[in-house]
Design an enzyme around this catalytic site. Structure first.
Site, PDB file in Angstrom:
ATOM      1  N   SER A 137      33.486  59.934  14.070  1.00  0.00           N
ATOM      2  CA  SER A 137      32.656  59.288  13.057  1.00  0.00           C
ATOM      3  C   SER A 137      31.320  58.838  13.641  1.00  0.00           C
ATOM      4  CB  SER A 137      33.420  58.067  12.498  1.00  0.00           C
ATOM      5  OG  SER A 137      32.619  57.299  11.638  1.00  0.00           O
TER       6      SER A 137
ATOM      7  N   HIS B 103      34.388  55.742  16.382  1.00  0.00           N
ATOM      8  CA  HIS B 103      33.082  55.706  15.711  1.00  0.00           C
ATOM      9  C   HIS B 103      31.976  55.611  16.743  1.00  0.00           C
ATOM     10  CE1 HIS B 103      30.183  55.064  12.535  1.00  0.00           C
ATOM     11  NE2 HIS B 103      29.684  54.051  13.235  1.00  0.00           N
ATOM     12  N   SER B 104      30.935  56.442  16.596  1.00  0.00           N
ATOM     13  CA  SER B 104      29.779  56.460  17.478  1.00  0.00           C
ATOM     14  C   SER B 104      30.238  56.722  18.917  1.00  0.00           C
ATOM     15  CB  SER B 104      29.004  55.149  17.334  1.00  0.00           C
ATOM     16  OG  SER B 104      27.708  55.267  17.852  1.00  0.00           O
ATOM     17  N   MET B 105      30.016  55.800  19.856  1.00  0.00           N
ATOM     18  CA  MET B 105      30.523  55.995  21.219  1.00  0.00           C
ATOM     19  C   MET B 105      32.015  56.276  21.201  1.00  0.00           C
ATOM     20  SD  MET B 105      30.733  53.286  24.430  1.00  0.00           S
ATOM     21  CE  MET B 105      32.065  52.347  23.670  1.00  0.00           C
TER      22      MET B 105
END
Length: 243
Positions: free
Chosen positions: A104, A76-78
């Site tokens: 994500s 998720h993200s990074m």
């Protein structure tokens, strides 16, 4: 043999955020949260100096877990960017590929970054993180927690925001699922369907109600999606769905 699901956290986060998923995952899927250096049980280890250093370290961590069973990555993200780079690194060094890549809350690797956070003052950075949500209020209310959290977050953001994308010689031979929050300002203005450029198989985009940290608000729906994706072959090349 179970399919192993390796999960990578967002900037400033610990892999422990995924432990709540275990009770919702299908019995055929084995949860494997991957802890990064400088947090959680690896708090005493120095933070990474570069994205390459992180990927090299994570490859070593994965080596003992890749036992011939199928595996997938979720980030998720990074963590999504790290999952993408890690999939290629595992392919290069171990001649193994994930059966699925779940990305994500972030834009495709080639996208131009428009918002730089790691150079902000502590006060401004704190404001931006509070705006995105997802961080427990106690962190901002207790100075000792904030002193631990902000430096890790800032270094993670620096890795992501100074990351330079390089085209890979080949694609990842797996399905890709792209998850996103409808009100996520971090991905606003980006064409998330362009993640399809990085895999040779199906690419599906899923939208959830909520902002950047929709995965915490809709845990059951997110894990249900993962259960279905890892147990049911996807035949269509690119679709968009709302959940």
């Amino acid at each position: 043999m179970k399919c192993k699901l390796f999960c990578l956290p967002y900037a400033g986060g610990s892999a422990t955020i995924y432990t709540r998923w275990k009770r919702h995952l299908h019995d055929d899927i084995e949860l494997q949260p991957i802890e990064l250096a400088g947090r959680g049980r690896r708090l005493s280890e120095p933070h990474y100096g570069s994205m390459d250093e992180m990927i090299e370290d994570l490859c070593r961590c994965l080596d003992k877990h890749l036992d011939g069973s199928d595996f997938a990555f979720f980030g998720h993200s990074m963590g999504a960017l790290v999952a993408y780079e890690l999939a290629h690194a595992v392919k290069r060094s171990m001649a193994r590929e994930p059966v699925h890549l779940f990305v994500s809350g972030t834009y495709p690797p080639h996208a131009q970054k428009t918002n730089v956070l790691h150079t902000l003052s502590d006060a401004r950075l704190q404001q931006e993180i509070m705006r995105l949500g997802g961080t427990e209020e106690e962190v901002f209310e207790r100075e000792e927690l904030l002193r631990l959290f902000l430096p890790v977050l800032r270094r993670d953001l620096q890795l992501v925001e100074t990351y330079r994308f390089e085209d890979k010689p080949d694609l990842i031979h797996c399905d890709i699922s792209v998850l996103n929050g409808k009100e996520d300002t971090a991905t606003e203005g980006f064409d998330l369907s362009e993640w399809s450029r990085y895999g040779s198989r199906a690419c599906h985009t899923y939208e959830f109600a909520g902002g950047h940290f929709f995965i915490n608000e809709h845990t059951v729906q997110v894990v249900s999606l993962i259960n279905a994706a890892l147990r049911i072959p996807v035949l269509q090349m690119s679709t968009k769905k709302e959940l």
